[in-house]
Design a protein around this motif. Structure first.
Motif, PDB file in Angstrom:
ATOM      1  N   GLY A   1       0.808  -1.199   0.000  1.00 44.67           N
ATOM      2  CA  GLY A   1       0.000   0.000   0.000  1.00 44.67           C
ATOM      3  C   GLY A   1       0.843   1.252   0.000  1.00 44.67           C
ATOM      4  N   ASP A   2       2.178   1.098   0.111  1.00 44.01           N
ATOM      5  CA  ASP A   2       3.112   2.213   0.117  1.00 44.01           C
ATOM      6  C   ASP A   2       3.744   2.297  -1.266  1.00 44.01           C
ATOM      7  N   LEU A   3       3.359   3.300  -2.051  1.00 44.91           N
ATOM      8  CA  LEU A   3       3.844   3.402  -3.423  1.00 44.91           C
ATOM      9  C   LEU A   3       5.355   3.577  -3.485  1.00 44.91           C
ATOM     10  N   ARG A   4       5.922   4.337  -2.541  1.00 47.60           N
ATOM     11  CA  ARG A   4       7.365   4.546  -2.569  1.00 47.60           C
ATOM     12  C   ARG A   4       8.107   3.238  -2.301  1.00 47.60           C
ATOM     13  N   ALA A   5       7.628   2.455  -1.352  1.00 43.51           N
ATOM     14  CA  ALA A   5       8.267   1.173  -1.054  1.00 43.51           C
ATOM     15  C   ALA A   5       8.134   0.211  -2.222  1.00 43.51           C
ATOM     16  N   LEU A   6       6.969   0.184  -2.848  1.00 48.75           N
ATOM     17  CA  LEU A   6       6.745  -0.733  -3.962  1.00 48.75           C
ATOM     18  C   LEU A   6       7.614  -0.351  -5.156  1.00 48.75           C
ATOM     19  N   ALA A   7       7.777   0.941  -5.411  1.00 53.81           N
ATOM     20  CA  ALA A   7       8.652   1.385  -6.498  1.00 53.81           C
ATOM     21  C   ALA A   7      10.094   0.981  -6.219  1.00 53.81           C
ATOM     22  N   ALA A   8      10.542   1.138  -4.970  1.00 55.10           N
ATOM     23  CA  ALA A   8      11.914   0.764  -4.616  1.00 55.10           C
ATOM     24  C   ALA A   8      12.130  -0.735  -4.765  1.00 55.10           C
ATOM     25  N   ALA A   9      11.150  -1.540  -4.366  1.00 55.81           N
ATOM     26  CA  ALA A   9      11.292  -2.992  -4.479  1.00 55.81           C
ATOM     27  C   ALA A   9      11.316  -3.427  -5.943  1.00 55.81           C
ATOM     28  N   ALA A  10      10.420  -2.881  -6.752  1.00 56.63           N
ATOM     29  CA  ALA A  10      10.348  -3.286  -8.155  1.00 56.63           C
ATOM     30  C   ALA A  10      11.618  -2.905  -8.904  1.00 56.63           C
ATOM     31  N   THR A  11      12.075  -1.676  -8.736  1.00 53.40           N
ATOM     32  CA  THR A  11      13.284  -1.258  -9.443  1.00 53.40           C
ATOM     33  C   THR A  11      14.520  -1.947  -8.877  1.00 53.40           C
ATOM     34  N   GLY A  12      14.523  -2.219  -7.575  1.00 60.58           N
ATOM     35  CA  GLY A  12      15.644  -2.945  -6.993  1.00 60.58           C
ATOM     36  C   GLY A  12      15.740  -4.363  -7.524  1.00 60.58           C
TER      37      GLY A  12
END
Length: 411
Positions: free
Chosen positions: A108-119
């Protein structure tokens, strides 16, 4: 809550190992116990030598000091740490038949999800190359597709399940209440695409959203915008055109192998929304976009014991060498249920294509939106298959860990 599905083109049979991060994800569930390093037992005292008038021999020289160890590599799953904390791995599916691996993340945290996907993409991409890839599933890059979808967030995030063919406990995809879910999905898709282009140097093309992060008419309603659809974008880059139409290592079935060739229509690729101006053929294109919830359903076919249409003499529907006649049946069935087709059996909300599979099999690979029912789709293909000399063996969902999809019961 949003879900990000990432599809990797993984190599098989070429001496190229599966990237460590994918190997770790495909291993036992993350919460499993890990073996301890080193022993915990009590050392046994060494036996004493018998007494002797002779002086004891000199002690052996100490062993040479070992060379310094290289600095340890980051843990394979470190992409879930730091800014990505709070992201859950919903599903991992290793589709060996297609040389394709799907990883689904949610938060539910867009910033965390973006970091995980790009990582995750950053950890995997350097270890993959289209030069080493062969498969009968279309692809345009080592990271072939990044799809952002809204999912129902009221049920909480289920535990992680991994493995090929294992049942996943991920939540059923349901539409988010109101337009907020799609608006968030579009923003996240642009954030991921921009990072993949700027930080990783990948050639990124968007669908379902413009680089500004809003729909083309500014209304926030992607269905009313002039943005590209996934299917249109894939056609523009030759996604549906095999690099080896006459077959390759998988018999007579068309295959996608080697670096990305120039567009088949003789022009240039669409200009990148993010990233370098030129496609690296060995890495290819990353297609990133936002869409309402979509379910993948692959329907596996086999030759009918009593086929309505007999194969030509000397051939079979499943000959183990690409099964051209079985593949022809899969393509005909895909055309029969495809939502954009003119057949009386076409189903709205269904995208379908017939593909060969390693081992001389064939599948009808389908994308199913909320406008269609997966069980009804499997039931329709089950009814139609015998008219093409084949039967439905089973159906599975790669996005749910390969869980079987049952046909709708007859009414």
């Amino acid at each position: 809550m949003l879900r990000v599905n990432i599809y990797f083109s993984t190599a098989r049979g070429t001496g190229v190992a599966v990237p460590p991060v994918l190997a770790a994800l495909l291993a036992a569930p993350l919460a499993g116990d890990r073996p301890a390093v080193g022993g915990t037992g009590t050392a046994t005292a060494a036996a004493q030598p018998p007494s002797s008038p002779l002086p004891p021999p000199p002690p052996p020289p100490p062993p040479p000091s070992p060379p310094p160890s290289p600095p340890p590599s980051p843990p394979p799953l470190s992409f879930l740490d730091g800014d990505a904390a709070g992201t859950t791995v919903l599903n991992v599916f290793d589709d060996k038949a297609y040389n394709r691996t799907n990883v689904s993340l949610a938060s539910g945290d867009l910033r965390a999800l973006a970091a995980a996907a790009t990582g995750l993409v950053g950890a995997v991409t350097p270890r993959l190359s289209l030069v080493d890839h062969v498969g009968t599933h279309p692809r345009v890059g080592v990271v072939d597709h990044v799809s952002v979808q809204p999912v129902g967030g009221s049920r909480g995030v289920p535990p992680f399940t991994s493995g090929a063919g294992s049942a996943s406990t991920s939540a059923t995809l349901v539409a988010h209440d109101g337009p907020a879910g799609m608006a968030a999905a579009r923003r996240l898709a642009v954030t991921i695409g921009r990072t993949l282009g700027a930080d990783l140097g990948l050639y990124v093309l968007l669908y379902g959203v413009t680089p500004s992060g809003v729909s083309g008419d500014g209304s926030g309603d992607s269905s009313a915008s002039p943005t590209r659809s996934l299917a249109a974008l894939r056609r523009s880059v030759g996604y549906f055109t095999p690099t080896h139409p006459g077959g390759g290592s998988w018999g007579a079935a068309p295959v996608w192998a080697g670096p990305l060739p120039p567009p088949p229509y003789g022009g240039a690729f669409p200009a990148a929304d993010f990233g370098p101006p030129v496609v690296n053929p060995a890495v290819g294109i990353v297609v990133v976009g936002a869409s309402p919830p979509v379910r993948n359903v692959n329907v596996v076919l086999s030759a009918a014991a009593t086929a309505a249409r007999k194969p030509p003499e000397g051939q079979s529907f499943n000959d183990g060498g690409g099964a051209p006649l079985l593949l022809a049946a899969a393509k005909a069935l895909a055309s029969a249920v495809r939502g954009t087709g003119r057949s009386a059996t076409a189903m709205a909300g269904v995208e379908a294509m017939g593909l060969a599979v390693a081992g001389g099999r064939a599948e009808v690979a389908c994308n199913v939106t909320a406008d269609a029912d997966a069980a009804a789709l499997v039931a329709s293909l089950t009814r139609l298959a015998p008219t093409h000399g084949v039967v439905v063996s089973h159906a599975y969902d790669p996005g749910e860990g390969g869980r079987l999809v049952e046909a709708e019961a007859p009414r």
